[in-house]
Design a protein around this motif. Sequence first.
Motif, short mmCIF file in Angstrom:
data_model
loop_
_atom_site.label_atom_id
_atom_site.label_comp_id
_atom_site.label_asym_id
_atom_site.label_seq_id
_atom_site.Cartn_x
_atom_site.Cartn_y
_atom_site.Cartn_z
N ASP A 155 0.82 -1.21 0.00
CA ASP A 155 0.00 0.00 0.00
C ASP A 155 0.85 1.26 0.00
N ASP A 194 -5.11 2.86 -4.52
CA ASP A 194 -4.85 1.86 -3.49
C ASP A 194 -6.09 1.01 -3.22
N ILE A 198 -6.39 -2.94 -2.16
CA ILE A 198 -7.15 -3.37 -0.98
C ILE A 198 -8.17 -4.44 -1.36
#
Length: 303
Positions: A155, A194, A198
Amino acid sequence: MNKQDIRQDSPKAWLLAARPKTLTGAAVPVMIGLTLAWVDSRTYIADLFSWTAAMLCIIFALIMQINANFINDFFDYVRGNDQEDTRLGPLRACSQGWVKLTSMKRAIALTTCLACLIGLPLIAYGGMEMIVVGIVCVLFCFLYTTHLSYVGMGDVLVFIFFGVVPVCITYYIQLHTCTWQVFIASLACGAVIDGLLIINNYRDRENDRRDGKKTLVVEIGAEASEWLYLSLGVGAVLMGVVFWINHHVLAFILPFFYLLLHILTWHKMRCINHGRELNICLGETARNVLIYGLCVSIGLLLI
């Protein structure tokens, strides 16, 4: 789709290996950086914006993304992470036998060299420091799949290499400077993209835990990851207040359309919770990333 559907090393096999749907994540940051640079260039007496440099930035980003996909495909197969019976994500070229391992090695070398050749002329626009930027991009392209994604750094790298680096460096190449507004915009872009990582890691959390892959999702758990996914979209839109401050009100307002779609995908993500059906949410997230980029860019151009 199975092995029999795809002829080995065929154009269709390479198209699947390149993962076209992931290219939005590479294109959107450059698009935002270029739009910011073009809008701000109008405040200068001289026309500093270069369309040649703009095209080089876009092509470099796309090739690097394909390169990263090839590297990920190859090394995940070598490490045994793409087992057909347990894989939940889209099928991969090496594990399915669509592409020979030797062919993938050559493709990785080719795309790495091609990206360097495309990026080399950018020295004329951004200075010798572009060599350092290029080396770092190539280096971390390999390090992500081979090591850093296994220790919870994925991340962070998304924020850096799909946010700060492409947005700020693209802007810098055009105007030879970078403002705090551009930096905040780059963080917002990184937050949106991101979401792709995820949802991908959320889908794979049980397999990753079994394989010892310490993604952020594995570390914080499913429920916290769901709220993190939502927060990334909300935070990105709120960070867009910098556009409003800089007299681009529509660039702040239009992304709320993206946020609506993001919330709907988040709700679907929570309802599905696990399994291959989460690939629907992954596809929707990629779509949402593109819509975010278009909303910001159009908002900047209209005022």
